[in-house]
Design an enzyme around this catalytic site. Structure first.
Site, PDB file in Angstrom:
ATOM      1  N   GLU B  54       7.612  -3.320  -2.264  1.00  0.00           N
ATOM      2  CA  GLU B  54       6.653  -4.425  -2.315  1.00  0.00           C
ATOM      3  C   GLU B  54       7.156  -5.605  -3.144  1.00  0.00           C
ATOM      4  OE1 GLU B  54       2.983  -3.022  -3.935  1.00  0.00           O
ATOM      5  OE2 GLU B  54       3.731  -3.001  -5.977  1.00  0.00           O
ATOM      6  N   GLY B  55       8.178  -5.400  -3.962  1.00  0.00           N
ATOM      7  CA  GLY B  55       8.765  -6.537  -4.670  1.00  0.00           C
ATOM      8  C   GLY B  55       9.400  -7.539  -3.706  1.00  0.00           C
TER       9      GLY B  55
END
Lengths: 321, 256
Positions: B54-55
Site C-alpha cells: 500500500e505504500g
C-alpha cells in the site's frame, strides 16, 4: 475550521488567486517556515508512516508552541505522538495511527484519545487519498467503493452514501480535503520549489495541489538548471510552493528514500520511554530532544553519529545491486 | 500452542499462508506475516507471484534479512517493477487487478469481519486501536486471506466494530451493502485453516493443523464452530519451508 468542512469552489479559487504563483525564490529558515503555520490551521503532512516525515518542521512547530492544529496524513506514526504529546495538534485525521508495526499500539495516542482530550478521526487509506485528490482536482468530493457496509461509514457521517445516476450502484462520496498548509519533505528542490521526490511518493502530489499553501523542507537545494536536466523527476511544481527550507536529515529519526533508513535505536528507545509513561516519558523526551537542542543539527548530534552513519549506509544501499 | 517444538506459532502461520498463494497471482500484502508469507512463497518456487504494497509498490522482492518495518519503507521497493502513489496502488484493487488481499487481524468474527479500530464503545473506547490503514479498502475490494493468532478474545461471535468487512451479517448482506466484489475466503491460524459457507457465509473449519484437535480449536474460539464434512489434517511444515523462512527473517522480527 473543522477538517470535514468542504470549501466552496469560489473560496478555493479566490484563495489560490491571492497566492504569488510566480517563479521566484522562496528560501527561508526553519523558524520562518514554522511561522507560516498558525494556531488552529488544518495541516497536511507529507510522507507516510516512518518515511519522508517532515520531522524538522514538526519539531520546530512544537518548539514554537503552535496550538490547536488539525493534522492530516495518510498514515501516522511517532509524528502523531509528538503532535499530540507536544501540545501542537488537537486532532489527527488519518487511516492508521501507531508507532510502527514492530511496536504495537501507541500508548501516547491511546492516552490522549481514550481520555478524550484529543481526537483521532479515522478514514480508510483510499478515502484519505481520494480526499486529497478531490482537493487537488478542485471538486468537492470523489466516489469510492470502500468503507461501505463497515462501521467506518456511520463513524464518518461527513462521507455520503450515494446511488450512482448511471448504474444505480451504491458508492461512497468522500469530501475534498484542502489543508490550509501542507508540509512536505523531499530529497531535493530548487529555490523556486520545483521538488524532485525519489522513491515512494505516497499522497504528496495530491496533497501539494490540494493545500492552500505548501512548505517544503529538503535534504538539499539544487540549481534550477539541475532541475531542468531531469524535469521528469519533478513531482511538485514550483507554483504550488510557498516556502523552501534546506534541512539535511530533516526526516530523522524516520527515513528518507535512498539517503537514510529509520534510526532504529533512537526509535526503540523513544518507544520504550513514552510507552512506559505516555505523559512523563513524553515530557522527558521533549525536554531532551526537542526543547533542549539549540538547533536541528544539535538534535542530530543527540541521535548520534554512529546511528546516523549506519542509517545512511542502509539508506544508500537501496541503489546497490 | 503448537504441539511441536520444531516451529513457533508465527512460523506455522507463515508457512500455511505461503502455501495458500499461487504462482502468477497478484497479492496485495500487509506488513508482518502477510509480507513474509508472500515473500516465502516467491522463494519456494513461485517467483511469478507479484506482491503489491500500500505504500505504492508493484512487484516487490524483499531481500532476506532486510524485511521492511512497514509497507511504506524503502525496503519495500527493492527490485520492484513499479513505484507509484499510495492512492493509485489502492485504486488497482478497486479496478479489479488484484487477485488476493492478504492481511493480519486483531479481532475477527463468525462472518469474517475484522476489527482494528476500537475495543469497547467507539464513543468511549476501552482501547483505541491503530485503525484501518488499507485494511478496509483491501477487504472491501478483493478476495482476502486473513492470517492471525488464534485466541478466544480475538475469535468472537461479533466484533466490537467492523473496520474491514467480511460478510457483514452473513447471507447477501455484503453485496447488499454495495460490496459486490471480493470477500474473505480463508482464515489461517496456528491451529486451523478456515473457509466460509457458500450460502450462510459463516466461518467453518476446513483443516486442522498437525497435532491440533477439534476440541482445542473450539476451546480457543468465542463462538460455536462448524466443522466441514471432510475436515483434513494439514501437512506439517517441511524443513525447506522452515529453513527458507528463517533465512528471510533471521532476526525473528515477525516470527518470534
Amino acid at each position: 475550521m473543522p477538517s470535514s468542512d468542504v470549501q466552496s469552489y469560489a473560496t478555493l479559487r479566490e484563495d489560490l488567486a491571492k497566492r504569488d504563483r510566480s517563479l521566484r525564490e522562496k528560501v527561508v529558515s526553519l523558524e520562518e517556515a514554522a511561522g507560516l503555520v498558525r494556531d488552529g490551521m488544518q495541516v497536511g503532512i507529507g510522507g507516510s508512516t516512518m518515511s519522508r516525515t517532515p520531522m524538522a518542521l514538526i519539531w520546530e512547530l512544537i518548539r514554537q508552541g503552535r496550538k490547536q492544529l488539525s493534522c492530516s496524513r495518510c498514515i501516522v506514526s511517532t509524528d502523531g505522538d509528538l503532535l499530540f504529546g507536544g501540545g501542537v495538534a488537537d486532532e489527527i485525521v488519518t487511516s492508521w495511527f501507531a508507532q510502527g508495526i514492530l511496536w504495537g499500539l501507541s500508548k501516547v495516542m491511546r492516552h490522549h484519545v481514550e481520555a478524550g482530550d484529543k481526537r483521532y478521526q479515522e478514514w480508510s487509506h483510499l478515502a484519505m487519498g481520494m480526499r486529497f485528490r478531490a482537493g487537488g482536482m478542485g471538486v468537492p468530493f470523489l466516489p469510492i467503493r470502500s468503507m461501505l457496509g463497515s462501521d467506518l461509514m456511520p463513524l464518518r457521517p461527513e462521507a455520503k452514501e450515494f446511488d450512482c445516476p448511471f448504474t444505480g450502484e451504491k458508492l461512497l462520496l468522500v469530501p475534498a480535503l484542502n489543508p490550509d498548509v501542507a508540509i512536505i519533505h523531499v530529497q531535493r528542490c530548487d529555490a523556486y520549489g520545483n521538488a524532485q521526490i525519489d522513491g515512494l511518493q505516497f499522497m504528496d502530489i495530491d496533497l501539494a495541489l490540494a493545500a492552500n499553501s505548501v512548505i517544503l523542507t529538503t535534504e538539499r537545494i539544487v540549481s534550477n538548471d539541475q532541475i531542468r536536466r531531469m524535469p521528469d523527476h519533478t513531482k511538485i511544481p514550483f507554483m504550488c510552493v510557498d516556502a523552501v527550507v534546506e534541512v539535511p536529515y530533516g526526516a530523522a529519526p524516520h527515513e528518507c528514500y535512498g539517503l537514510y533508513e529509520p534510526m532504529m535505536k533512537h526509535m526503540e528507545a523513544y518507544v520504550a520511554q513514552v510507552n512506559a509513561d505516555p505523559v512523563e516519558g513524553m515530557k522527558a523526551y521533549l525536554d531532551r530532544f526537542v526543547y533542549g537542542p539549540k538547533n536541528w543539527t544539535e538534535f542530530l548530534s543527540l541521535i548520534g553519529m554512529e546511528e546516523i552513519v549506519e542509517a545512511s549506509r542502509q539508506g544508500r544501499s537501496m541503489y546497490n545491486d | 500452542m503448537t504441539s511441536s517444538n520444531r516451529y513457533t506459532a508465527s512460523e506455522i502461520l507463515t508457512v500455511l499462508s505461503a502455501r495458500a498463494l499461487e504462482n502468477g497471482q497478484l497479492v496485495f500484502a500487509g506488513i508482518g506475516i502477510p509480507l513474509l508469507a508472500a515473500t516465502l512463497a516467491q522463494r519456494l518456487g513461485r517467483p511469478g507471484l507479484t506482491i503489491l504494497f500500500e505504500g505504492g509498490v508493484i512487484g516487490a522482492f524483499v531481500e532476506p534479512g532486510k524485511l521492511p518495518p512497514s509497507t511504506n519503507d524503502q525496503r519495500c521497493t527493492k527490485r520492484a517493477n513499479m513505484v507509484l502513489g499510495s492512492a493509485d496502488v489502492l485504486l488497482l484493487l478497486q479496478r479489479g487487478y488484484v487477485d488476493i488481499g492478504f492481511m493480519g487481524g486483531a479481532q475477527i468474527d463468525q462472518y469474517g469481519n475484522l476489527n482494528s479500530s476500537f475495543i469497547g464503545d467507539p464513543d468511549a473506547p476501552k482501547v483505541r486501536l491503530p485503525g484501518s490503514g488499507g485494511g478496509n479498502d483491501i477487504s472491501s475490494l478483493t478476495n482476502m486471506i486473513v492470517a492471525m493468532k488464534h485466541e478466544k478474545r480475538r475469535f468472537v461471535e461479533q466484533v466490537d466494530f467492523i473496520t474491514s468487512p467480511g460478510y457483514l451479517r452473513g447471507q447477501n448482506s455484503r453485496t447488499d451493502a454495495g460490496l459486490p466484489a471480493g470477500g474473505v475466503f480463508r482464515v489461517i491460524t496456528e491451529l486451523a485453516v478456515f473457509g466460509f459457507d457458500a450460502e450462510t457465509r459463516r466461518i467453518k473449519v476446513l483443516s486442522l493443523n498437525p497435532g491440533v484437535t477439534a476440541e482445542e480449536v473450539q476451546d480457543n474460539t468465542g463462538f460455536p464452530l462448524t466443522f466441514d464434512d471432510g475436515v483434513t489434517v494439514t501437512e506439517p511444515p517441511t524443513n525447506e519451508e522452515l529453513e527458507t523462512l528463517r533465512m528471510l527473517d533471521p532476526e525473528r522480527l515477525f516470527t518470534a
